[in-house]
Scaffold this motif. Structure first.
Motif, PDB file in Angstrom:
ATOM      1  N   LEU A 158       0.818  -1.224   0.000  1.00  0.00           N
ATOM      2  CA  LEU A 158       0.000   0.000   0.000  1.00  0.00           C
ATOM      3  C   LEU A 158       0.849   1.271   0.000  1.00  0.00           C
ATOM      4  CD1 LEU A 158      -3.039   0.644  -0.045  1.00  0.00           C
ATOM      5  CD2 LEU A 158      -2.925   0.943   2.430  1.00  0.00           C
ATOM      6  N   ALA A 159       2.069   1.180   0.511  1.00  0.00           N
ATOM      7  CA  ALA A 159       2.927   2.371   0.587  1.00  0.00           C
ATOM      8  C   ALA A 159       3.176   2.983  -0.790  1.00  0.00           C
ATOM      9  CB  ALA A 159       4.253   2.014   1.253  1.00  0.00           C
TER      10      ALA A 159
ATOM     11  N   ASN B  32      -3.228   6.841   1.135  1.00  0.00           N
ATOM     12  CA  ASN B  32      -3.838   5.555   1.456  1.00  0.00           C
ATOM     13  C   ASN B  32      -3.298   5.065   2.792  1.00  0.00           C
ATOM     14  OD1 ASN B  32      -5.621   4.206  -0.707  1.00  0.00           O
ATOM     15  ND2 ASN B  32      -3.992   5.186  -1.898  1.00  0.00           N
ATOM     16  N   ARG B  33      -4.209   4.950   3.765  1.00  0.00           N
ATOM     17  CA  ARG B  33      -3.804   4.503   5.109  1.00  0.00           C
ATOM     18  C   ARG B  33      -4.837   3.517   5.632  1.00  0.00           C
ATOM     19  NH1 ARG B  33      -2.683   9.997   8.375  1.00  0.00           N
ATOM     20  NH2 ARG B  33      -2.073   8.491   9.991  1.00  0.00           N
ATOM     21  N   VAL B  34      -4.388   2.578   6.459  1.00  0.00           N
ATOM     22  CA  VAL B  34      -5.280   1.538   7.004  1.00  0.00           C
ATOM     23  C   VAL B  34      -5.039   1.349   8.504  1.00  0.00           C
ATOM     24  CG1 VAL B  34      -5.727   0.230   4.896  1.00  0.00           C
ATOM     25  CG2 VAL B  34      -3.642  -0.221   6.178  1.00  0.00           C
TER      26      VAL B  34
ATOM     27  N   VAL C 210      -3.301   2.780 -11.138  1.00  0.00           N
ATOM     28  CA  VAL C 210      -4.738   2.767 -10.862  1.00  0.00           C
ATOM     29  C   VAL C 210      -5.311   1.372 -11.083  1.00  0.00           C
ATOM     30  CG1 VAL C 210      -6.989   3.602 -11.641  1.00  0.00           C
ATOM     31  CG2 VAL C 210      -5.102   5.211 -11.316  1.00  0.00           C
ATOM     32  N   ASP C 211      -4.926   0.715 -12.160  1.00  0.00           N
ATOM     33  CA  ASP C 211      -5.435  -0.632 -12.443  1.00  0.00           C
ATOM     34  C   ASP C 211      -5.059  -1.595 -11.330  1.00  0.00           C
ATOM     35  OD1 ASP C 211      -6.611   0.191 -14.796  1.00  0.00           O
ATOM     36  OD2 ASP C 211      -4.934  -0.427 -16.060  1.00  0.00           O
TER      37      ASP C 211
ATOM     38  N   MET D 277      -5.978  -3.389  -4.102  1.00  0.00           N
ATOM     39  CA  MET D 277      -5.846  -2.608  -2.876  1.00  0.00           C
ATOM     40  C   MET D 277      -7.131  -1.921  -2.413  1.00  0.00           C
ATOM     41  SD  MET D 277      -2.668  -2.934  -2.012  1.00  0.00           S
ATOM     42  CE  MET D 277      -1.167  -3.568  -2.765  1.00  0.00           C
ATOM     43  N   LEU D 278      -7.960  -1.494  -3.359  1.00  0.00           N
ATOM     44  CA  LEU D 278      -9.130  -0.725  -2.983  1.00  0.00           C
ATOM     45  C   LEU D 278     -10.173  -1.590  -2.280  1.00  0.00           C
ATOM     46  CD1 LEU D 278     -10.501   2.015  -2.988  1.00  0.00           C
ATOM     47  CD2 LEU D 278     -11.350   1.536  -5.284  1.00  0.00           C
TER      48      LEU D 278
END
Length: 229
Positions: free
Chosen positions: A31-32, A41-43, A215-216, A222-223
């Motif tokens: 994710l980084a 983007n953070r979780v 993006v792909d 990830m999304l």
């Protein structure tokens, strides 16, 4: 100066505050790469939530747009709902705002009834019509607003989303241990599968100037990442 953008950035900061208060931030593998000055983007996670994710694309200067996605999944023995809040906004209006407590393995979970009660009195000026992939997973009381151009309506949506997020963290722990792991896993994967059918998300992110290959990969892995079974 944009009142809409200012309100949304305050909202983003409050969501991060709630996540920090209620859960622990962690580094999700890969994710980084999608976390920088313009793309956040953070979780987070805790004993009752396995993934609380905030995704913000700030393209105000380059494209005149700002986008945020927030999603919270319960742990796999918890049949509680999935929290979602998505918004995209230009300088003078939210072109789209979406919020729901979507059923996981328990369509009659009391948290969903509480969500429906919370949003019952809010009627968007312009109701967005939902495609099939969305009606597969969202409740019949999903907040789906378009062309939100007044501060009053924007603030009402933001306050609903924040108040419901606080309620979500207050209540979700009551159901930990009450769910069948296989059923919850299947339900959450079904939710992710349908979200991945949304063609607007990758299209919008690419239009904001993000790298197409990034993006792909992000939208696939990830999304709304499915749980490997």
């Amino acid at each position: 100066m944009s009142v809409i953008w200012n309100k949304l950035i305050e909202c983003k900061d409050e969501i991060i505050h709630i996540f920090n208060e209620q859960a622990v931030e962690f580094e999700e593998p890969g994710l980084a790469h999608f976390n920088n000055d313009t793309w956040v983007n953070r979780v987070w996670r805790n004993d009752h939530v396995r993934r609380a994710h905030i995704d913000v694309v700030d393209a105000r200067e380059s494209k005149g747009l700002w986008m945020m996605h927030v999603c919270v999944f319960p742990v796999l023995n918890n049949p509680g709902p999935i929290y979602g809040f998505d918004v995209i906004a230009g300088k003078n209006k939210m072109t789209g705002a979406f919020h729901d407590f979507s059923a996981s393995a328990d369509i009659d979970n009391p948290m969903i009834a509480g969500y429906k009660e919370a949003v019952a009195d809010f009627i968007p000026t312009k109701q967005r019509q939902l495609p099939e992939w969305a009606t597969n997973i969202f409740t019949d009381k999903m907040l789906a607003a378009g062309n939100v151009s007044t501060e009053e309506e924007a603030v009402a949506i933001i306050e609903l989303a924040l108040n419901n997020l606080r309620a979500y963290f207050d209540e979700i722990g009551e159901f930990t241990g009450a769910g069948n792991v296989d059923l919850v896993t299947a339900a959450q994967n079904y939710y992710c599968h349908n979200q991945q059918q949304n063609p607007h998300t990758p299209r919008t992110m690419k239009s904001l100037g993000l790298n197409e290959a990034d993006v792909d990969k992000f939208c696939t892995d990830m999304l709304f990442p499915k749980i490997n079974t």
